[in-house]
Design a protein around this motif. Structure first.
Motif, PDB file in Angstrom:
ATOM      1  N   LEU A   6       0.776  -1.231   0.000  1.00 32.26           N
ATOM      2  CA  LEU A   6       0.000   0.000   0.000  1.00 32.26           C
ATOM      3  C   LEU A   6       0.813   1.291   0.000  1.00 32.26           C
ATOM      4  CD1 LEU A   6      -3.150  -0.992   2.030  1.00 32.26           C
ATOM      5  CD2 LEU A   6      -2.955  -0.518  -0.404  1.00 32.26           C
ATOM      6  N   THR A   7       2.110   1.207   0.091  1.00 30.12           N
ATOM      7  CA  THR A   7       2.900   2.412  -0.149  1.00 30.12           C
ATOM      8  C   THR A   7       3.909   2.101  -1.246  1.00 30.12           C
ATOM      9  OG1 THR A   7       4.709   1.997   1.391  1.00 30.12           O
ATOM     10  CG2 THR A   7       2.749   3.048   2.322  1.00 30.12           C
ATOM     11  N   ILE A   8       4.313   3.151  -1.925  1.00 30.24           N
ATOM     12  CA  ILE A   8       5.234   2.976  -3.044  1.00 30.24           C
ATOM     13  C   ILE A   8       6.532   2.345  -2.557  1.00 30.24           C
ATOM     14  CG2 ILE A   8       6.629   4.258  -4.731  1.00 30.24           C
ATOM     15  CD1 ILE A   8       4.222   6.223  -4.935  1.00 30.24           C
ATOM     16  N   LYS A   9       6.986   2.822  -1.399  1.00 31.15           N
ATOM     17  CA  LYS A   9       8.251   2.330  -0.871  1.00 31.15           C
ATOM     18  C   LYS A   9       8.189   0.823  -0.554  1.00 31.15           C
ATOM     19  CE  LYS A   9      11.922   3.901   2.032  1.00 31.15           C
ATOM     20  NZ  LYS A   9      12.283   4.615   3.240  1.00 31.15           N
ATOM     21  N   LYS A  10       7.126   0.412   0.138  1.00 30.06           N
ATOM     22  CA  LYS A  10       6.995  -1.008   0.500  1.00 30.06           C
ATOM     23  C   LYS A  10       6.781  -1.877  -0.732  1.00 30.06           C
ATOM     24  CE  LYS A  10       5.365  -0.672   5.232  1.00 30.06           C
ATOM     25  NZ  LYS A  10       4.166  -0.506   6.050  1.00 30.06           N
ATOM     26  N   PHE A  11       5.982  -1.360  -1.645  1.00 29.95           N
ATOM     27  CA  PHE A  11       5.735  -2.095  -2.881  1.00 29.95           C
ATOM     28  C   PHE A  11       7.060  -2.340  -3.606  1.00 29.95           C
ATOM     29  CE2 PHE A  11       4.687  -2.927  -7.214  1.00 29.95           C
ATOM     30  CZ  PHE A  11       3.393  -3.420  -7.247  1.00 29.95           C
ATOM     31  N   HIS A  12       7.850  -1.290  -3.701  1.00 29.24           N
ATOM     32  CA  HIS A  12       9.139  -1.375  -4.406  1.00 29.24           C
ATOM     33  C   HIS A  12      10.065  -2.399  -3.745  1.00 29.24           C
ATOM     34  CE1 HIS A  12      12.435  -0.044  -6.912  1.00 29.24           C
ATOM     35  NE2 HIS A  12      13.180   0.137  -5.823  1.00 29.24           N
ATOM     36  N   GLU A  13      10.093  -2.388  -2.409  1.00 28.39           N
ATOM     37  CA  GLU A  13      10.936  -3.358  -1.687  1.00 28.39           C
ATOM     38  C   GLU A  13      10.469  -4.787  -1.955  1.00 28.39           C
ATOM     39  OE1 GLU A  13      11.861  -0.298   1.980  1.00 28.39           O
ATOM     40  OE2 GLU A  13      10.775  -2.163   2.448  1.00 28.39           O
ATOM     41  N   GLY A  14       9.145  -4.969  -1.875  1.00 27.05           N
ATOM     42  CA  GLY A  14       8.581  -6.298  -2.112  1.00 27.05           C
ATOM     43  C   GLY A  14       8.864  -6.809  -3.511  1.00 27.05           C
ATOM     44  N   LEU A  15       8.756  -5.893  -4.458  1.00 25.45           N
ATOM     45  CA  LEU A  15       8.947  -6.270  -5.863  1.00 25.45           C
ATOM     46  C   LEU A  15      10.415  -6.599  -6.147  1.00 25.45           C
ATOM     47  CD1 LEU A  15       7.429  -6.436  -8.622  1.00 25.45           C
ATOM     48  CD2 LEU A  15       8.096  -4.056  -9.000  1.00 25.45           C
ATOM     49  N   THR A  16      11.321  -5.744  -5.675  1.00 22.40           N
ATOM     50  CA  THR A  16      12.740  -5.972  -5.975  1.00 22.40           C
ATOM     51  C   THR A  16      13.296  -7.162  -5.185  1.00 22.40           C
ATOM     52  OG1 THR A  16      13.208  -4.188  -4.427  1.00 22.40           O
ATOM     53  CG2 THR A  16      13.386  -3.659  -6.749  1.00 22.40           C
ATOM     54  N   ASN A  17      12.732  -7.434  -3.986  1.00 25.16           N
ATOM     55  CA  ASN A  17      13.182  -8.601  -3.209  1.00 25.16           C
ATOM     56  C   ASN A  17      12.421  -9.873  -3.585  1.00 25.16           C
ATOM     57  OD1 ASN A  17      14.997  -7.005  -1.810  1.00 25.16           O
ATOM     58  ND2 ASN A  17      13.480  -6.470  -0.246  1.00 25.16           N
ATOM     59  N   LYS A  18      11.638  -9.769  -4.635  1.00 26.65           N
ATOM     60  CA  LYS A  18      10.869 -10.907  -5.164  1.00 26.65           C
ATOM     61  C   LYS A  18       9.941 -11.547  -4.124  1.00 26.65           C
ATOM     62  CE  LYS A  18      14.163 -11.860  -8.811  1.00 26.65           C
ATOM     63  NZ  LYS A  18      14.946 -12.811  -9.549  1.00 26.65           N
ATOM     64  N   VAL A  19       9.415 -10.723  -3.207  1.00 30.93           N
ATOM     65  CA  VAL A  19       8.385 -11.206  -2.281  1.00 30.93           C
ATOM     66  C   VAL A  19       7.108 -11.487  -3.078  1.00 30.93           C
ATOM     67  CG1 VAL A  19       7.027 -10.654  -0.210  1.00 30.93           C
ATOM     68  CG2 VAL A  19       9.388  -9.818  -0.431  1.00 30.93           C
ATOM     69  N   PHE A  20       6.862 -10.647  -4.068  1.00 34.52           N
ATOM     70  CA  PHE A  20       5.746 -10.885  -4.993  1.00 34.52           C
ATOM     71  C   PHE A  20       6.166 -10.375  -6.368  1.00 34.52           C
ATOM     72  CE2 PHE A  20       4.994  -6.939  -2.570  1.00 34.52           C
ATOM     73  CZ  PHE A  20       5.005  -6.007  -3.607  1.00 34.52           C
ATOM     74  N   GLU A  57       5.946  -7.038 -18.378  1.00 36.63           N
ATOM     75  CA  GLU A  57       7.197  -6.391 -18.770  1.00 36.63           C
ATOM     76  C   GLU A  57       8.057  -6.095 -17.533  1.00 36.63           C
ATOM     77  OE1 GLU A  57       8.736  -5.970 -21.531  1.00 36.63           O
ATOM     78  OE2 GLU A  57      10.319  -4.702 -20.687  1.00 36.63           O
ATOM     79  N   ILE A  58       7.408  -5.621 -16.470  1.00 39.41           N
ATOM     80  CA  ILE A  58       8.150  -5.325 -15.235  1.00 39.41           C
ATOM     81  C   ILE A  58       8.745  -6.624 -14.664  1.00 39.41           C
ATOM     82  CG2 ILE A  58       7.952  -4.464 -12.847  1.00 39.41           C
ATOM     83  CD1 ILE A  58       7.732  -2.256 -14.996  1.00 39.41           C
ATOM     84  N   ASP A  59       7.967  -7.706 -14.686  1.00 43.18           N
ATOM     85  CA  ASP A  59       8.466  -8.979 -14.157  1.00 43.18           C
ATOM     86  C   ASP A  59       9.660  -9.487 -14.956  1.00 43.18           C
ATOM     87  OD1 ASP A  59       6.750  -9.080 -12.029  1.00 43.18           O
ATOM     88  OD2 ASP A  59       5.203 -10.223 -13.078  1.00 43.18           O
ATOM     89  N   ARG A  60       9.625  -9.261 -16.273  1.00 44.97           N
ATOM     90  CA  ARG A  60      10.784  -9.657 -17.093  1.00 44.97           C
ATOM     91  C   ARG A  60      12.016  -8.856 -16.678  1.00 44.97           C
ATOM     92  NH1 ARG A  60       6.970 -10.613 -21.240  1.00 44.97           N
ATOM     93  NH2 ARG A  60       7.006  -8.464 -21.937  1.00 44.97           N
ATOM     94  N   MET A  61      11.803  -7.562 -16.390  1.00 48.71           N
ATOM     95  CA  MET A  61      12.936  -6.734 -15.942  1.00 48.71           C
ATOM     96  C   MET A  61      13.492  -7.243 -14.611  1.00 48.71           C
ATOM     97  SD  MET A  61      11.527  -2.935 -16.930  1.00 48.71           S
ATOM     98  CE  MET A  61      12.924  -2.022 -16.266  1.00 48.71           C
ATOM     99  N   VAL A  62      12.581  -7.611 -13.709  1.00 47.14           N
ATOM    100  CA  VAL A  62      13.014  -8.132 -12.399  1.00 47.14           C
ATOM    101  C   VAL A  62      13.841  -9.402 -12.614  1.00 47.14           C
ATOM    102  CG1 VAL A  62      12.253  -9.096 -10.180  1.00 47.14           C
ATOM    103  CG2 VAL A  62      11.020  -7.164 -11.174  1.00 47.14           C
ATOM    104  N   ASN A  63      13.325 -10.277 -13.479  1.00 44.60           N
ATOM    105  CA  ASN A  63      14.018 -11.546 -13.713  1.00 44.60           C
ATOM    106  C   ASN A  63      15.378 -11.373 -14.372  1.00 44.60           C
ATOM    107  OD1 ASN A  63      12.002 -13.000 -12.513  1.00 44.60           O
ATOM    108  ND2 ASN A  63      10.846 -13.291 -14.427  1.00 44.60           N
ATOM    109  N   ARG A  64      15.482 -10.337 -15.192  1.00 50.33           N
ATOM    110  CA  ARG A  64      16.782 -10.071 -15.832  1.00 50.33           C
ATOM    111  C   ARG A  64      17.728  -9.339 -14.882  1.00 50.33           C
ATOM    112  NH1 ARG A  64      13.611  -8.599 -20.764  1.00 50.33           N
ATOM    113  NH2 ARG A  64      13.710  -6.455 -20.035  1.00 50.33           N
ATOM    114  N   GLY A  65      17.224  -9.008 -13.693  1.00 44.41           N
ATOM    115  CA  GLY A  65      18.052  -8.326 -12.702  1.00 44.41           C
ATOM    116  C   GLY A  65      18.290  -6.856 -13.003  1.00 44.41           C
TER     117      GLY A  65
END
Lengths: 472, 100
Positions: A6-20, A57-65
């Motif tokens: 629910l916040t941009i900061k937490k979302f970003h952490e979750g996404l980059t740490n592959k929590v979701f 597209e974002i998930d592909r970027m995450v997977n490519r690091g």
């Protein structure tokens, strides 16, 4: 997962740490929308296919690091007067019911390049004319915190989407308080930037010298992140300013905050303000004092003329901006099909296409611009506007930031003010001066507004973030 | 009373809007209330005040008068998209209702 996103900061952490993944998060938001929005009514439309493609597209970027921007994958709700290419853009008017945006507004283009996802378009007062989202031609939006109350307006759908957990953040537009009042009513944060800080290209205009696009978010920090992403000069909006913002918005220095003086304008602390709002403001002032921030009583003597000045200038500009909606170029209403000539066609499209509040403001604007009345109303209002701005310039010689309530009342009941336009207009009494003077202003819980010097968003966002941290 | 039936009819005509009898009655009442509030401006002397025009103190400048694609289109393809967005089209032309 819900509280993590629910916040941009937490979302970003979750996404980059592959929590979701971005796709999982998006699916979660659509699940919440499906469960809740039937009742709340924040969205007019959603674009699930395009959102899905963006998330993949974002998930592909995450997977490519790859390194992700802070806004990558963030699901945003967009007010329905801001163009998102391929999505409807109706301004909640019957006259634009079938209109689809054919290009991205500059703010959307900027957010798209950061990887943000535009999940849907939100309900609003028709052409942003209202303070409760009740003038929408399509539906009523309810306040997620109390379904019998209005969410505020005109960006009520955007505020309800964020407050209802149906988007991480949203964009709205603010002409006299249309971001700040709904943010206040829904208990979230809203920023009206300095006039010219954000490009208006791709915003359906109401009043071109007052309109600004800005964020509605769950935290001040998020508002700073979104603002930083959308601000900047744009050759396609000649009123946009060449100011460059940076780190100072999102990483405020505590020492700097402690050196600030906050002004309390006596004209904004009047009788008639709701007792609960008064108590909240008093507590906010006490908290700031506890942080050693200094206060000073100031005067903005022309405040009492703001409502009249605002309504004359806004109606004048709105009536000329809406002249383009003649039913030929954008959309046509069925009632105009059998028009006998061109004039009849204009009249039928406009009479059947516009709702009552829009007609009222067009007629008001036509009057104040008409020969014989122009000097007494429009020309005079422009001079009073200069005096209102001068009041602020004088005050800012002594103080850094000005603190006021956002709205004189808490959210009112649905239908309560629809029959009396003047009472409805009073909802924006504390917010419209920032638009008249072109100043940045931040609304945040509980019920307070911080007004800054032109292009000093960092001051109000910094104080806001400081306050947010100590309250938590 | 500043706003009369005659004036509201005139303003509606200038605005290219036809008001129903109900709307006309309601607007006369609403607008008279609003203009009564506007009266407060009469008490203020603004002699010698320079008007604030626009939302910022910007000066007008002119850009080069050069031919380019529509501001909204960045490729020729998008020009086609803009044409498609018009309510009615025919073979890439914009179709408007008969006006004469």
């Amino acid at each position: 997962m819900k509280s993590d996103i629910l916040t941009i900061k937490k979302f970003h952490e979750g996404l980059t740490n592959k929590v979701f993944s971005a796709r999982e998060a998006l699916a979660e938001f659509y699940k919440i929308i499906d469960a809740k929005d039937g009742e709340i009514g924040a969205y007019l439309s959603t674009d699930r296919d395009a959102s899905q493609t963006q998330a993949e597209e974002i998930d592909r970027m995450v997977n490519r690091g790859e390194k992700l921007s802070a806004l990558a994958g963030i699901p945003l709700a967009i007010k329905d007067n801001i163009m998102v290419k391929g999505q409807p853009c109706t301004a909640s008017s019957k006259l634009l019911e079938k209109y689809k945006a054919i290009y991205d507004a500059t703010v959307i283009k900027k957010l798209r390049s950061e990887g943000s996802i535009f999940i849907g378009k939100t309900n609003m007062d028709e052409f942003a004319m209202g303070s409760s989202t009740e003038t929408s031609a399509f539906k009523i939006t309810k306040n997620p915190r109390d379904l019998t109350k209005v969410p505020g307006g005109s960006s009520g759908g955007s505020a309800a989407a964020v407050a209802g957990g149906m988007a991480v953040a949203a964009l709205g537009s603010d002409t006299g308080g249309s971001i700040r009042e709904p943010a206040d009513f829904c208990g979230i944060v809203g920023l009206k930037p300095t006039y010219g800080a954000v490009s208006r290209y791709g915003l359906i205009p109401m009043s071109s010298s007052l309109d600004q696009i800005g964020p509605l978010t769950n935290t001040v920090e998020d508002a700073a992140i979104v603002f930083r992403a959308i601000a900047g000069e744009d050759p396609r909006d000649s009123t946009s300013a060449s100011v460059i913002y940076g780190e100072e918005l999102t990483n405020p220095k505590v020492e700097h905050m402690r050196e600030m003086t906050i002004g309390l304008p006596k004209e904004y602390f009047i009788s008639g303000i709701d007792k609960g709002v008064q108590a909240n403001i008093a507590a906010v002032i006490a908290d700031f004092k506890g942080l050693r921030v200094r206060f000073k009583e100031i005067s903005l003597p022309h405040t009492k003329y703001a409502l009249s000045t605002y309504y004359i200038i806004m109606a004048a500009e709105a009536s000329s901006n809406l002249a383009r909606l003649e039913g030929i170029r954008y959309a046509r209403v069925p009632e105009a099909e059998n028009a006998v000539d061109l004039m009849d066609r204009y009249v039928k499209n406009r009479s059947h296409g516009f709702g009552a509040e829009v007609k009222r403001r067009i007629i008001l604007g036509t009057f104040v611009l008409s020969s014989g009345h122009y000097d007494a109303y429009y020309a005079k209002a422009q001079k009073v506007r200069a005096l209102i701005r001068r009041d602020f310039d004088e005050a800012f010689k002594d103080v850094d930031v000005i603190l006021t309530p956002v709205s004189p009342t808490p959210p009112f009941k649905i239908g309560e003010k629809m029959n009396n336009p003047l009472t409805m207009y009073l909802s924006d009494i504390f917010t419209m001066t920032a638009n008249l003077a072109g100043l940045p202003a931040l609304a945040m819980p509980p019920n307070f507004q911080l007004i800054g010097k032109p292009f000093h968003e960092a001051d109000i966002l910094g104080l806001g973030q400081y306050f947010e941290r100590i309250r938590r | 009373m500043l706003i009369t039936k005659k004036l509201i009819d005139h303003l509606a005509r200038l605005s290219r809007i036809e008001l129903t009898a109900d709307e006309s009655k309601r607007f006369i009442k609403d607008l008279n209330g609003i203009f009564k509030h506007f009266k407060e401006l009469d008490t203020l002397d603004v002699k010698g005040v320079n008007p604030m025009i626009g939302g910022a103190g910007l000066k007008n400048i002119f850009r080069t008068d050069a031919v380019s694609l529509s501001g909204k289109a960045e490729t020729v393809d998008e020009e086609g998209y803009i044409i498609d967005a018009f309510p009615e089209t025919h073979d890439g032309y914009l179709k408007v209702p008969k006006i004469l």
